[in-house]
Write an enzyme that holds these catalytic residues in place. Structure first.
Site, short mmCIF file in Angstrom:
data_model
loop_
_atom_site.label_atom_id
_atom_site.label_comp_id
_atom_site.label_asym_id
_atom_site.label_seq_id
_atom_site.Cartn_x
_atom_site.Cartn_y
_atom_site.Cartn_z
N HIS A 1 -6.07 2.40 0.30
CA HIS A 1 -5.82 3.31 1.42
C HIS A 1 -7.10 4.09 1.71
CE1 HIS A 1 -4.07 6.37 4.00
NE2 HIS A 1 -3.01 5.59 4.11
N LYS B 1 9.27 6.49 3.49
CA LYS B 1 9.33 7.83 4.06
C LYS B 1 10.65 8.48 3.67
CE LYS B 1 5.54 7.02 6.54
NZ LYS B 1 4.26 7.73 6.37
#
Length: 469
Positions: free
Chosen positions: A294, A175
């Site tokens: 994902h 992140k």
């Protein structure tokens, strides 16, 4: 009148529209071991009987159309048609029914999830006779399972490649997910791996944007992996997202990852599509790469309770198409997931054989024969206080992935990784000693804080964090 017309007339062809249930509702049908079985949650329009609604689903997802046609006489509908063979009301819901449909195996191309879904869910969900429709589960017969190669490697081969046993694997999504330069991104990867994580991860929407092109990211991440491996003596990995605008570009990125010597790549399998995913899985199998999956976009499909498709169906499809990891919710954290239902599809991912169990959302007994298992990934709003519950719920064969729960540590990325690794090792040791993680989890974490200042700092930061909406 042509001979063909005379033949059709002689067997009684009658143009017009007739009820679907006359042909496609067959409660006397005994299912075959080779049938694909589907459980649909059907919400008929007012005035439409459930038998007609269930038959319409069977018809429109197999051989039927809205009117009788001449060419029905040129084939055997009894051989090829779908059949609604059982209907039961949904307890506690008005005008909702579970309709069970059996499809002959010859309706489907071998080894093609794309074709399977095009047939079963491709058209019928917009049918006017239905207010809503949800595919709750599929039974994939062994005869069809064996036409797929499945996961590139599977759980045991992955553990052998990584030389890591007896505990869940630890990961972290880097992140902020967008905006970092490739070099700063690689720095974060190194710090997390050096601190004790097994994997770091590209976020699902990190592909090849102007701020960070894919080749630069791959190079800096490979450097970070090699440096962390040399310093820790452990095998490390970063999920390099190979998802791209074309299959050719996707494979090119996977080839470059293999040339760099990294152990794993990644794909967004729903946005990328099943054809692309199966192609990438085949490449990974042939070239020794693990494949992380994902599920970006899944909630568009699976979140509504009466329309769409349950994630357990998407999970089964992924096991056929191919992937070594897949995100599967957390039960705890910020993303939705009920415990028993989540564990139901987690078992469908990992186990060779799963018994029917409606309390866990499993409508059919499923055998995967020799198809390798898939590691479920718990990710989304989790931190060190969740570690006991995650270890107890998911067990050893899982990946526990902390993004903000690593990078949000007050002392930095590496201490955040240390905190997670210490918390995990403490939970595994306590479990192996016979302690009850569900009951003693907080105590176990507090005890570990006494000899890990990194964990103590993390516990202080996130002690009040809850996601209650």
């Amino acid at each position: 009148m042509s001979p063909q017309t005379e033949t059709k007339a002689s067997v009684g062809f009658k143009a017009g529209v007739k009820d679907y249930k006359l042909t496609y509702y067959t409660p006397e049908y005994e299912t075959l071991d080779t049938d694909i079985l589907a459980a649909f949650r059907v919400s008929p329009q007012p005035g439409v009987p459930p038998e007609e609604a269930g038959a319409a689903v069977a018809a429109e997802s197999s051989t039927g159309t809205w009117t009788t046609v001449w060419t029905d006489g040129l084939t055997s509908l009894d051989r090829y048609k779908g059949r609604c063979y059982h209907i039961e009301p949904v307890a506690g819901e008005e005008n909702q029914y579970i309709c069970y449909v059996a499809y002959p195996l010859d309706l489907f191309e071998e080894g093609s999830v794309t074709n399977m879904f095009t047939s079963i869910v491709g058209n019928v969900f917009g049918f006017k006779a239905l207010r809503a429709l949800r595919l709750e589960d599929l039974r994939i017969p062994v005869a069809y399972v064996k036409t797929f190669l499945g996961p590139p490697h599977g759980i045991q081969v992955e553990r052998d490649k990584l030389n890591k046993y007896g505990r869940p694997l630890l990961g972290c999504t880097i992140k902020p997910k967008l905006g970092l330069s490739a070099k700063n991104y690689g720095r974060a990867v190194y710090e997390c791996l050096r601190g004790g994580l097994d994997f770091t991860k590209d976020d699902e929407n990190v592909n090849s944007q102007p701020f960070m092109r894919w080749r630069d990211r791959f190079l800096f991440c490979a450097e970070a992996i090699n440096k962390a491996q040399a310093e820790t003596g452990e095998i490390k990995g970063h999920y390099l997202n190979a998802t791209a605008g074309t299959c050719e570009e996707m494979i090119k990125r996977a080839v470059f990852a293999r040339e760099l010597g990294v152990p794993i790549v990644m794909h967004d399998y729903l946005t990328g599509g099943f054809t692309a995913n199966t192609s990438l899985a085949h490449y990974c199998r042939d070239n020794g790469l693990l494949l992380h999956i994902h599920r970006a976009m899944h909630a568009v499909i699976d979140r509504q309770k009466n329309h769409g498709m349950h994630f357990r169906v998407l999970a089964k499809a992924l096991r056929l198409s191919g992937g070594d990891h897949i995100h599967a919710g957390t039960v705890v954290g910020k993303l939705e997931g009920e415990r028993e239902i989540t564990l139901g599809f987690v078992d469908l991912l990992r186990d060779d054989f799963t018994e029917k169990d409606r309390s866990r959302g499993i409508y059919f007994t499923q055998s995967w024969v020799s198809t390798p298992g898939v590691l479920p990934v718990a990710s989304g709003g989790i931190h060190v206080w969740h570690m006991p519950a995650l270890t107890e719920i998911f067990g050893d064969d899982s990946v526990l992935q902390f993004g903000g729960g690593t990078l949000g540590h007050p002392w930095g990325n590496a201490p955040g990784a240390v905190a997670n690794r210490v918390a995990l090792e403490a939970c595994v040791q306590a479990r192996n000693e016979g302690r009850d993680l569900a009951r003693e989890g907080n105590t176990i974490i507090r005890e570990a804080c006494k000899w890990s200042p990194e964990l103590a700092a993390a516990c202080e930061v996130w002690k009040e964090i809850k996601f209650e909406f």
